[in-house]
Design a protein around this motif. Structure first.
Motif, PDB file in Angstrom:
ATOM      1  N   ASN A  92    -116.417 -41.393   1.696  1.00  0.00           N
ATOM      2  CA  ASN A  92    -116.670 -42.811   1.444  1.00  0.00           C
ATOM      3  C   ASN A  92    -116.310 -43.600   2.701  1.00  0.00           C
ATOM      4  OD1 ASN A  92    -116.910 -45.444   0.530  1.00  0.00           O
ATOM      5  ND2 ASN A  92    -115.838 -45.075  -1.402  1.00  0.00           N
ATOM      6  N   SER A  93    -117.313 -43.972   3.466  1.00  0.00           N
ATOM      7  CA  SER A  93    -117.093 -44.640   4.750  1.00  0.00           C
ATOM      8  C   SER A  93    -116.656 -46.091   4.595  1.00  0.00           C
ATOM      9  CB  SER A  93    -118.372 -44.580   5.597  1.00  0.00           C
ATOM     10  OG  SER A  93    -119.448 -45.230   4.916  1.00  0.00           O
ATOM     11  N   ASN A  94    -116.689 -46.615   3.376  1.00  0.00           N
ATOM     12  CA  ASN A  94    -116.326 -48.014   3.160  1.00  0.00           C
ATOM     13  C   ASN A  94    -114.823 -48.228   2.987  1.00  0.00           C
ATOM     14  OD1 ASN A  94    -119.048 -48.957   3.155  1.00  0.00           O
ATOM     15  ND2 ASN A  94    -119.289 -48.203   1.057  1.00  0.00           N
ATOM     16  N   THR A  95    -114.071 -47.161   2.764  1.00  0.00           N
ATOM     17  CA  THR A  95    -112.638 -47.297   2.509  1.00  0.00           C
ATOM     18  C   THR A  95    -111.880 -47.585   3.799  1.00  0.00           C
ATOM     19  OG1 THR A  95    -112.866 -45.668   0.734  1.00  0.00           O
ATOM     20  CG2 THR A  95    -110.635 -46.216   1.446  1.00  0.00           C
ATOM     21  N   ASN A  96    -110.955 -48.523   3.723  1.00  0.00           N
ATOM     22  CA  ASN A  96    -110.043 -48.806   4.831  1.00  0.00           C
ATOM     23  C   ASN A  96    -108.854 -47.860   4.696  1.00  0.00           C
ATOM     24  OD1 ASN A  96    -108.545 -49.927   6.911  1.00  0.00           O
ATOM     25  ND2 ASN A  96    -107.801 -51.632   5.667  1.00  0.00           N
ATOM     26  N   ILE A  97    -108.741 -46.910   5.610  1.00  0.00           N
ATOM     27  CA  ILE A  97    -107.703 -45.882   5.530  1.00  0.00           C
ATOM     28  C   ILE A  97    -106.672 -46.103   6.631  1.00  0.00           C
ATOM     29  CG2 ILE A  97    -107.215 -43.410   5.607  1.00  0.00           C
ATOM     30  CD1 ILE A  97    -110.069 -42.940   4.603  1.00  0.00           C
ATOM     31  N   LYS A  98    -105.420 -46.231   6.213  1.00  0.00           N
ATOM     32  CA  LYS A  98    -104.327 -46.451   7.162  1.00  0.00           C
ATOM     33  C   LYS A  98    -103.402 -45.237   7.143  1.00  0.00           C
ATOM     34  CE  LYS A  98    -104.403 -51.484   6.693  1.00  0.00           C
ATOM     35  NZ  LYS A  98    -103.606 -52.719   6.436  1.00  0.00           N
ATOM     36  N   LEU A  99    -103.045 -44.770   8.317  1.00  0.00           N
ATOM     37  CA  LEU A  99    -102.248 -43.550   8.435  1.00  0.00           C
ATOM     38  C   LEU A  99    -100.830 -43.855   8.909  1.00  0.00           C
ATOM     39  CD1 LEU A  99    -104.830 -41.167  10.146  1.00  0.00           C
ATOM     40  CD2 LEU A  99    -104.509 -41.650   7.714  1.00  0.00           C
ATOM     41  N   TYR A 100     -99.877 -43.146   8.313  1.00  0.00           N
ATOM     42  CA  TYR A 100     -98.472 -43.223   8.723  1.00  0.00           C
ATOM     43  C   TYR A 100     -97.998 -41.782   8.906  1.00  0.00           C
ATOM     44  CZ  TYR A 100     -99.149 -47.854   6.689  1.00  0.00           C
ATOM     45  OH  TYR A 100     -99.643 -49.105   6.372  1.00  0.00           O
ATOM     46  N   GLN A 101     -98.112 -41.291  10.127  1.00  0.00           N
ATOM     47  CA  GLN A 101     -97.727 -39.908  10.408  1.00  0.00           C
ATOM     48  C   GLN A 101     -96.224 -39.869  10.638  1.00  0.00           C
ATOM     49  OE1 GLN A 101    -100.063 -37.935  13.415  1.00  0.00           O
ATOM     50  NE2 GLN A 101     -98.728 -36.138  13.443  1.00  0.00           N
ATOM     51  N   THR A 102     -95.503 -39.908   9.546  1.00  0.00           N
ATOM     52  CA  THR A 102     -94.051 -39.977   9.597  1.00  0.00           C
ATOM     53  C   THR A 102     -93.497 -39.588   8.236  1.00  0.00           C
ATOM     54  OG1 THR A 102     -92.163 -41.446  10.053  1.00  0.00           O
ATOM     55  CG2 THR A 102     -94.028 -42.406   8.877  1.00  0.00           C
ATOM     56  N   PHE A 103     -92.208 -39.309   8.176  1.00  0.00           N
ATOM     57  CA  PHE A 103     -91.530 -39.172   6.895  1.00  0.00           C
ATOM     58  C   PHE A 103     -91.141 -40.553   6.408  1.00  0.00           C
ATOM     59  CE2 PHE A 103     -90.418 -35.052   8.949  1.00  0.00           C
ATOM     60  CZ  PHE A 103     -91.007 -34.209   8.016  1.00  0.00           C
ATOM     61  N   LEU A 104     -91.237 -40.794   5.119  1.00  0.00           N
ATOM     62  CA  LEU A 104     -90.724 -42.043   4.573  1.00  0.00           C
ATOM     63  C   LEU A 104     -89.209 -42.002   4.659  1.00  0.00           C
ATOM     64  CD1 LEU A 104     -92.135 -44.524   3.216  1.00  0.00           C
ATOM     65  CD2 LEU A 104     -91.257 -43.624   1.044  1.00  0.00           C
ATOM     66  N   SER A 105     -88.612 -43.047   5.178  1.00  0.00           N
ATOM     67  CA  SER A 105     -87.173 -43.051   5.407  1.00  0.00           C
ATOM     68  C   SER A 105     -86.595 -44.422   5.090  1.00  0.00           C
ATOM     69  CB  SER A 105     -86.872 -42.691   6.870  1.00  0.00           C
ATOM     70  OG  SER A 105     -87.347 -43.723   7.736  1.00  0.00           O
ATOM     71  N   ILE A 106     -85.292 -44.499   5.140  1.00  0.00           N
ATOM     72  CA  ILE A 106     -84.609 -45.778   4.898  1.00  0.00           C
ATOM     73  C   ILE A 106     -85.052 -46.818   5.909  1.00  0.00           C
ATOM     74  CG2 ILE A 106     -82.346 -46.909   4.861  1.00  0.00           C
ATOM     75  CD1 ILE A 106     -81.192 -44.173   4.000  1.00  0.00           C
ATOM     76  N   SER A 107     -85.311 -46.390   7.126  1.00  0.00           N
ATOM     77  CA  SER A 107     -85.632 -47.343   8.196  1.00  0.00           C
ATOM     78  C   SER A 107     -87.060 -47.872   8.126  1.00  0.00           C
ATOM     79  CB  SER A 107     -85.391 -46.695   9.563  1.00  0.00           C
ATOM     80  OG  SER A 107     -86.241 -45.567   9.736  1.00  0.00           O
ATOM     81  N   ASN A 108     -87.978 -47.136   7.452  1.00  0.00           N
ATOM     82  CA  ASN A 108     -89.367 -47.605   7.470  1.00  0.00           C
ATOM     83  C   ASN A 108     -89.955 -47.886   6.087  1.00  0.00           C
ATOM     84  OD1 ASN A 108     -90.139 -45.102   6.310  1.00  0.00           O
ATOM     85  ND2 ASN A 108     -90.681 -44.201   8.275  1.00  0.00           N
ATOM     86  N   ALA A 109     -89.262 -47.506   5.018  1.00  0.00           N
ATOM     87  CA  ALA A 109     -89.839 -47.580   3.677  1.00  0.00           C
ATOM     88  C   ALA A 109     -90.270 -48.995   3.300  1.00  0.00           C
ATOM     89  CB  ALA A 109     -88.857 -47.027   2.645  1.00  0.00           C
ATOM     90  N   LEU A 110     -89.395 -49.959   3.467  1.00  0.00           N
ATOM     91  CA  LEU A 110     -89.721 -51.322   3.044  1.00  0.00           C
ATOM     92  C   LEU A 110     -90.876 -51.891   3.859  1.00  0.00           C
ATOM     93  CD1 LEU A 110     -86.135 -52.776   2.479  1.00  0.00           C
ATOM     94  CD2 LEU A 110     -87.759 -51.979   0.755  1.00  0.00           C
ATOM     95  N   ASP A 111     -90.902 -51.611   5.151  1.00  0.00           N
ATOM     96  CA  ASP A 111     -91.986 -52.120   6.005  1.00  0.00           C
ATOM     97  C   ASP A 111     -93.327 -51.514   5.608  1.00  0.00           C
ATOM     98  OD1 ASP A 111     -90.304 -53.741   7.459  1.00  0.00           O
ATOM     99  OD2 ASP A 111     -89.956 -52.250   9.030  1.00  0.00           O
ATOM    100  N   ILE A 112     -93.346 -50.218   5.318  1.00  0.00           N
ATOM    101  CA  ILE A 112     -94.596 -49.556   4.969  1.00  0.00           C
ATOM    102  C   ILE A 112     -95.085 -49.990   3.592  1.00  0.00           C
ATOM    103  CG2 ILE A 112     -95.682 -47.328   4.454  1.00  0.00           C
ATOM    104  CD1 ILE A 112     -93.935 -46.068   6.613  1.00  0.00           C
ATOM    105  N   LEU A 113     -94.197 -50.036   2.608  1.00  0.00           N
ATOM    106  CA  LEU A 113     -94.600 -50.336   1.239  1.00  0.00           C
ATOM    107  C   LEU A 113     -95.001 -51.791   1.029  1.00  0.00           C
ATOM    108  CD1 LEU A 113     -93.259 -47.538   0.772  1.00  0.00           C
ATOM    109  CD2 LEU A 113     -92.322 -48.459  -1.365  1.00  0.00           C
ATOM    110  N   GLU A 114     -94.481 -52.666   1.852  1.00  0.00           N
ATOM    111  CA  GLU A 114     -94.609 -54.098   1.597  1.00  0.00           C
ATOM    112  C   GLU A 114     -96.047 -54.583   1.426  1.00  0.00           C
ATOM    113  OE1 GLU A 114     -92.625 -58.239   3.277  1.00  0.00           O
ATOM    114  OE2 GLU A 114     -92.829 -56.506   4.618  1.00  0.00           O
ATOM    115  N   SER A 115     -96.981 -54.038   2.198  1.00  0.00           N
ATOM    116  CA  SER A 115     -98.343 -54.572   2.190  1.00  0.00           C
ATOM    117  C   SER A 115     -99.251 -53.925   1.146  1.00  0.00           C
ATOM    118  CB  SER A 115     -98.971 -54.413   3.581  1.00  0.00           C
ATOM    119  OG  SER A 115     -99.020 -53.050   3.952  1.00  0.00           O
TER     120      SER A 115
END
Length: 357
Positions: A92-115
């Protein structure tokens, strides 16, 4: 919105064009692109979810392919987020796909989940689930839960419209010793597909408002008998009082020891200068191991620990990292003066690299 693509959905009474528009506007984050994440991503993408975020820091390995049907043999060694995006864009070429090549961690969880509007837990470990739960409570976002063990699976929806949270069902993280995992006990390849699809269905229901969401209900699926059970649980208001993430979401977080990446220990083994302890079962060891490794299964470690030389740091490896941590906790009690180093990712990571021997 492509009306022809989604026609078979939009003609459904109770769903219609309004439901499809909600999917188009939705932003869903999927944490984990493995056995559960693959079917979740495939169906949410096919059904027209507008934005999909993918969090994963693993690579595709041969041992993934019996259950992670999003990937092919040609993708072995590729980061899963990269391989997944390639497949999903072809679907499906219409989907906006965003990648986070990382482990979810205390330092990034809130920033990643927020949007994102919804979080799908497609992980395979308790620390990440508790982290996802607490971040979702802080950000007031629902998350779709799925878990596997052997021939069985679980599905539920937490933090939905002020409903119960993950901690209402599982108040405290179990000890590492109490946790079974598919690397030790296995998982039937089709089961992640069934449970992942149920997670995708709950996601669609939350986004569009159709049906009864599994909030306050744990769905238990037994693949051998094709039976399902439902277990009700209630909100504990105290679990909504989270004001910040915990300082740690690791097992035995008060116990610290050194770690090394799998590729790093593989290079050291080539030099023949380190002592590597493999604590997997005999069957796992015989199937694939690093040359020069000492093999002592975890369940025999206490009585055979004296076989280790311990003249220099001992590197400890298992299949994924769970048993090696248990082993080091045992060894530290037996030999407090010795140094033990955990191989992160275990043989799963070693298997991702070509020419292991």
């Amino acid at each position: 919105m492509n009306t022809e693509r989604y026609q078979r959905q939009t003609i459904l009474k109770g769903f219609g064009h309004a439901g499809q528009q909600k999917l188009t506007s939705a932003k869903v984050l999927v944490v984990g692109a493995g056995g559960l994440g693959a079917p979740v991503l495939s169906y949410l993408n096919a059904m027209g979810v507008g934005t999909l975020g993918i969090v994963d820091n693993d690579t595709v390995s041969l041992s993934n392919l019996h259950r992670q049907v999003l990937y092919t043999e040609k993708m072995i060694g590729l980061p899963k987020v990269v391989a997944a995006k390639s497949q999903l864009q072809a679907q499906n070429s219409n989907t906006n796909i965003k990648l986070y090549q990382t482990f979810l961690s205390i330092s990034n969880a809130l920033d990643i989940l927020e949007s994102y509007d919804i979080v799908v837990d497609a992980t395979d470990n308790f620390p990440t689930r508790y982290l996802i739960n607490d971040a979702c409570v802080l950000l007031n976002k629902p998350f779709i839960y799925g878990a596997l063990h052997g021939f069985e699976g679980q599905v539920s929806v937490f933090n939905y419209q002020n409903g119960p949270t993950y901690r209402c069902l599982f108040p405290k993280m179990p000890s590492a010793d109490a946790i079974p995992n598919c690397n030790e006990h296995g998982v039937l390849g089709i089961l992640p597909g069934i449970v992942g699809n149920l997670q995708a269905l709950e996601t669609i229901k939350v986004v569009t408002g159709i049906g009864d969401v599994l909030s306050g209900t744990l769905l238990l699926f037994d693949g051998l008998s094709q039976r399902t059970q439902r277990m009700k649980f209630s909100l504990n208001p105290d679990n909504k009082e989270i004001r910040s993430l915990a300082t740690s979401y690791d097992f035995d977080c008060d116990v610290q020891f050194k770690t090394i990446e799998a590729i790093g220990v593989k290079r050291l083994m080539v030099d023949g200068t380190i002592e590597l302890l493999d604590v997997r079962t005999l069957e796992e060891f015989q199937e694939l191991h690093l040359q020069g490794a000492t093999h002592i299964p975890l369940n025999e470690l206490e009585k055979r620990a004296g076989e280790l030389r311990r003249e220099s740091p001992v590197y400890v490896i298992c299949q994924s990292g769970i048993r090696s941590r248990k082993a080091i906790l045992t060894l530290q009690k037996l030999f407090p003066e010795s140094e033990f180093i955990q191989v992160i990712g275990g043989m799963n990571k070693i298997d991702s690299y070509a020419n292991t021997y």
